[in-house]
Write a protein that holds these residues in place. Sequence first.
Motif, short mmCIF file in Angstrom:
data_model
loop_
_atom_site.label_atom_id
_atom_site.label_comp_id
_atom_site.label_asym_id
_atom_site.label_seq_id
_atom_site.Cartn_x
_atom_site.Cartn_y
_atom_site.Cartn_z
N ALA A 336 59.31 28.83 73.25
CA ALA A 336 60.31 29.10 74.29
C ALA A 336 59.64 29.35 75.63
CB ALA A 336 61.16 30.31 73.89
N PHE A 337 58.57 30.12 75.65
CA PHE A 337 57.89 30.45 76.90
C PHE A 337 57.39 29.18 77.59
CE2 PHE A 337 54.06 31.22 79.35
CZ PHE A 337 54.41 32.30 80.14
N ASN A 338 56.73 28.31 76.87
CA ASN A 338 56.18 27.10 77.47
C ASN A 338 57.27 26.19 78.02
OD1 ASN A 338 53.53 27.84 76.92
ND2 ASN A 338 53.47 26.77 74.96
N LEU A 339 58.39 26.07 77.29
CA LEU A 339 59.48 25.23 77.77
C LEU A 339 60.09 25.80 79.06
CD1 LEU A 339 61.39 22.84 77.43
CD2 LEU A 339 62.80 24.28 75.94
N LEU A 340 60.35 27.09 79.06
CA LEU A 340 60.94 27.73 80.25
C LEU A 340 59.97 27.72 81.42
CD1 LEU A 340 62.64 30.67 78.35
CD2 LEU A 340 63.84 28.83 79.56
N GLU A 341 58.70 27.96 81.15
CA GLU A 341 57.69 27.96 82.21
C GLU A 341 57.54 26.57 82.82
OE1 GLU A 341 54.69 30.16 84.42
OE2 GLU A 341 56.26 30.80 83.06
#
Length: 418
Positions: A336-341
């Motif tokens: 989730a973090f990588n996609l949002l970032e």
Amino acid sequence: MTHQPGRYQPFTMSDAVTSPSPSARPRMTAPERRATINLAGIFGLRMLGMFIVLPVFALYAETLPGGDDRFLIGVALGIYGLTQAVLQVPFGWASDRYGRKRMIYIGLLIFAVGSFVAAWAPTVFWVTVGRALQGAGAISGVVIALVADLTRPEVRTRAMMVVGITIGATFAFSLMTGPVLKNWIGVPGIFVLTGLLALAALGAVRFRVPESPQVPQDRRVELRDFNKVLTDPHLLRLNFGILSLHAILMALFVQVPFDLRAAGLPAESHWQVYLPVLVGSVILMMPAVRRIDQPQHGRWMFCGAIAVLLLAQVLLMFSHQSLAWLATALLLFFTAFNLLEATLPALISKQAPVALKGTATGVYSSLQFLGTFVGAAAGGALAQRWGDMAIFALCLGLSALWLLAAMTAPRESMGRSQ
């Protein structure tokens, strides 16, 4: 390469998450690709200064004078974000008036000095000073603005996705190599390495990146223009998102290294969890990256990523003694973090007024790094006073608020382009 500077138009989230079908997309020109790749590298270097010590800093600071206080450890880890937050807007504002590259030079030099101070530091206090100086080279917003200046609107989303993916790759590289480098050269050696890389980056900026073709060097930014950037409702939602995302990240890394150690994994072996977790998160993220800019998928995928972030906090809260469950929770979190970032810089860049990109992206980057400081400092304070469960409660609360903000956005803000 020529640009047609456009007038600022009210913008909705759909403008950043919708795009033509792949077959209709124009290709980036060679100068656009070169500028994007080089500037993404500069941005990644800046994030490296923050990320590479994440998996090892708390355990290292514990060995220094002053390291018996978790709050001081959190401040030392997060002070980088506070000085970034304070100075992003002034750097962006100055770049609108004096030029992007000039401010990037200044920022890289300050960052290098801070790295060397942190490497020398004999106490937690002096590490904090060095980290503060690292953050004072606040050029992230300027770099985003220059990427936008050097790319056409029809390819800008892809350029910003490159920047976002570079951040994710830098994060993955940092978590995998930080424990290994600590074993080889120690944390002071890591700080020296980041300082030397910053000095080397000066050459890349000088010879590989052109100056912005459309920023008037003597333009004065009016206060009313600055106020327009701060009060845009769609931009406010995205800014809250990036603040929350980085606050959660830093709060977790006040605690996660201790949880991995408590689960039986020594610090020098933490990479054995981070490597498969991060590789797996990238594999899981890539199909979503390819589809999140499609009108029929963008809204629910964006909200879904925040929901996965929230789920990861729940799992982490109850996974302290199980290495398998910790790894599972971290896999969900980093996906989730990588996609949002990767998505948020594209959203912000398209929202920014043409003549105020430096100021608008400076606000965005300020809140990103303010989240870094708030998350680390609050996480340390909560752990010191109430224990690790309080850290996860903070992360859960931020995730829930962000999800609520995204899900309750007006339908027109996620619908067709205006």
